[in-house]
Design an enzyme around this catalytic site. Structure first.
Site, short mmCIF file in Angstrom:
data_model
loop_
_atom_site.label_atom_id
_atom_site.label_comp_id
_atom_site.label_asym_id
_atom_site.label_seq_id
_atom_site.Cartn_x
_atom_site.Cartn_y
_atom_site.Cartn_z
N GLY A 69 0.82 -1.22 0.00
CA GLY A 69 0.00 0.00 0.00
C GLY A 69 0.85 1.25 0.00
CG ASP A 94 -0.11 0.78 -3.97
OD1 ASP A 94 -0.18 1.28 -2.82
OD2 ASP A 94 -1.10 0.72 -4.74
N GLY A 116 -5.03 -1.65 1.53
CA GLY A 116 -6.40 -2.01 1.88
C GLY A 116 -7.40 -1.28 1.00
CE1 TYR A 163 -11.34 -0.93 5.49
CE2 TYR A 163 -12.54 -0.30 7.47
CZ TYR A 163 -11.38 -0.31 6.74
OH TYR A 163 -10.23 0.26 7.25
CE LYS A 166 -8.87 -2.80 7.34
NZ LYS A 166 -7.48 -2.87 6.88
N1 LIG Z 1 -7.59 6.17 6.50
C1 LIG Z 1 -8.36 5.67 7.46
O1 LIG Z 1 -9.28 6.34 7.97
C2 LIG Z 1 -8.10 4.28 7.98
C3 LIG Z 1 -8.68 3.91 9.20
C4 LIG Z 1 -8.47 2.64 9.68
C5 LIG Z 1 -7.71 1.73 8.96
N2 LIG Z 1 -7.18 2.12 7.77
C6 LIG Z 1 -6.41 1.11 7.02
O2 LIG Z 1 -5.13 1.62 6.72
C7 LIG Z 1 -4.64 0.99 5.55
C8 LIG Z 1 -4.09 2.04 4.61
O3 LIG Z 1 -5.13 2.90 4.24
P1 LIG Z 1 -4.89 4.42 3.81
O4 LIG Z 1 -5.69 5.24 4.70
O5 LIG Z 1 -3.45 4.68 3.66
O6 LIG Z 1 -5.65 4.39 2.38
P2 LIG Z 1 -5.15 4.75 0.92
O7 LIG Z 1 -6.32 4.51 0.03
O8 LIG Z 1 -4.50 6.08 0.93
O9 LIG Z 1 -4.02 3.65 0.63
C9 LIG Z 1 -4.32 2.29 0.38
C10 LIG Z 1 -3.31 1.76 -0.63
O10 LIG Z 1 -3.56 0.36 -0.84
C11 LIG Z 1 -3.36 0.11 -2.22
N3 LIG Z 1 -4.05 -1.08 -2.68
C12 LIG Z 1 -5.41 -1.22 -2.80
N4 LIG Z 1 -5.69 -2.40 -3.38
C13 LIG Z 1 -4.50 -3.01 -3.62
C14 LIG Z 1 -4.15 -4.26 -4.22
N5 LIG Z 1 -5.08 -5.07 -4.72
N6 LIG Z 1 -2.85 -4.59 -4.29
C15 LIG Z 1 -1.90 -3.73 -3.84
N7 LIG Z 1 -2.18 -2.54 -3.28
C16 LIG Z 1 -3.46 -2.19 -3.18
C17 LIG Z 1 -3.91 1.36 -2.90
O11 LIG Z 1 -3.48 1.48 -4.24
C18 LIG Z 1 -3.42 2.47 -2.00
O12 LIG Z 1 -2.17 2.97 -2.41
C19 LIG Z 1 -5.81 0.19 4.97
O13 LIG Z 1 -5.66 -1.18 5.30
C20 LIG Z 1 -7.01 0.78 5.69
O14 LIG Z 1 -8.07 -0.15 5.81
C21 LIG Z 1 -7.34 3.37 7.26
#
Ligand SMILES: NC(=O)c1ccc[n+]([C@@H]2O[C@H](COP(=O)([O-])OP(=O)(O)OC[C@H]3O[C@@H](n4cnc5c(N)ncnc54)[C@H](O)[C@@H]3O)[C@@H](O)[C@H]2O)c1
Length: 261
Positions: free
Chosen positions: A11, A35, A76, A156, A160
């Site tokens: 990611g 990614d 994610g 979702y 988790k």
């Molecule tokens: N931002 C929030 O509010 C939040 C809250 C709780 C948990 N999270 C978790 O944190 C993690 C990162 O999220 P974020 O906020 O940085 O979001 P984001 O959307 O900025 O980054 C997610 C990254 O995952 C990559 N990705 C998606 N599908 C993919 C695949 N099939 N193969 C490879 N890469 C893939 C995307 O291209 C993206 O770069 C996630 O697991 C998310 O569930 C985020």
């Protein structure tokens, strides 16, 4: 604590993964980023790969080095693409990558799974989580969703919940435990990254705003990355199977409400 270590971050093109890779590099680690999208910053050696299918995971694994110190599973999906893709990326693909890389992680190495406060319901939904984490390998997720009647809107939080339960199971799985590989989770609350807009669409503004109001502000990627990297480091050498809330106190606040204290 990370100097000279090789850390794999999924990611890496956005949000928490991008900041985790940047901070790890600043702390002296060699970072390999994965990614499905190309990152715009060039801090990490980059492998474009798709974690949503068994062949995608296999292609990534084939391009990774033979020795790593830590794997940060950050990639994610928000759930806005449905339960099948969400479970595939957020749980089954993540687990397949972790299991494939276990033999290449050094003894005493670490896996850190970015879960979420959205997985809070794992205890309430334990029987379902036990069954779905008990399915071995990278299954046909469409068939799993059909067989268990999984709905798109629960994709979702369900992903988790499975991740949090598996983190504890993996900590005691001989595949990891026999070589002292620690498996932990970090659970953010709402964090200002591109995925947050999608959460607003999936969960509704009211839910997201209520979570933010409870703790005064949304988190930033820079609030989460140090927690991930601490668990990757030898400073966390006696921490295994744990879930570290990085949420400004959100889980504590929800616990107080749910458990009545
Ligand atoms: N931002 C929030 O509010 C939040 C809250 C709780 C948990 N999270 C978790 O944190 C993690 C990162 O999220 P974020 O906020 O940085 O979001 P984001 O959307 O900025 O980054 C997610 C990254 O995952 C990559 N990705 C998606 N599908 C993919 C695949 N099939 N193969 C490879 N890469 C893939 C995307 O291209 C993206 O770069 C996630 O697991 C998310 O569930 C985020």
């Amino acid at each position: 604590m990370l100097f000279g270590k090789t850390i794999l971050v999924t990611g890496v093109a956005s949000g928490i993964g991008a900041r985790t890779a940047e901070l790890a590099s600043q702390m002296g680690a060699d970072v390999i980023g994965i990614d499905v999208r190309e990152p715009t910053n060039g801090n990490a050696a980059f492998i474009r790969g798709d974690l949503s299918t068994p062949s995608g995971v296999a292609e990534i694994v084939a391009r990774l080095p033979q020795r790593l110190d830590a794997l940060a599973n950050v990639a994610g999906l928000s759930g806005n693409t449905g339960v099948v893709s969400t479970l595939a990326v957020n749980f089954y693909g993540l687990r397949a990558l972790s299991e494939a890389m276990a033999p290449r992680l050094r003894e005493g190495g670490a896996i850190v799974n970015v879960a979420s406060i959205a997985g809070y319901g794992w205890r309430a939904n334990l029987e379902r989580a036990k069954i779905l984490t008990g399915i071995e390998g990278f299954p046909d997720v469409s068939a799993v969703a059909a067989e268990h009647g999984l709905r798109d809107e629960e994709g979702y939080p369900l992903s988790k919940e499975l991740l949090l339960l598996w983190t504890m199971r993996a900590a005691h799985d001989p595949l990891f435990k026999a070589r002292g590989i620690r498996v932990n989770a970090v659970s953010p609350g709402p964090v200002e990254t591109p995925i947050l807009k999608q959460f607003r669409a999936v969960l509704g503004d009211a839910r997201v705003d209520s979570d933010i109001t409870r703790v005064g502000r949304a988190g930033t990627a820079a609030d989460i990355a140090p927690a991930v990297l601490f668990l990757c480091s030898d400073g966390a050498r006696w921490i295994n199977g744990a879930n570290l809330a990085a949420d400004g106190g959100l889980e504590a606040s929800i616990n107080a409400e749910v458990l009545g204290f």
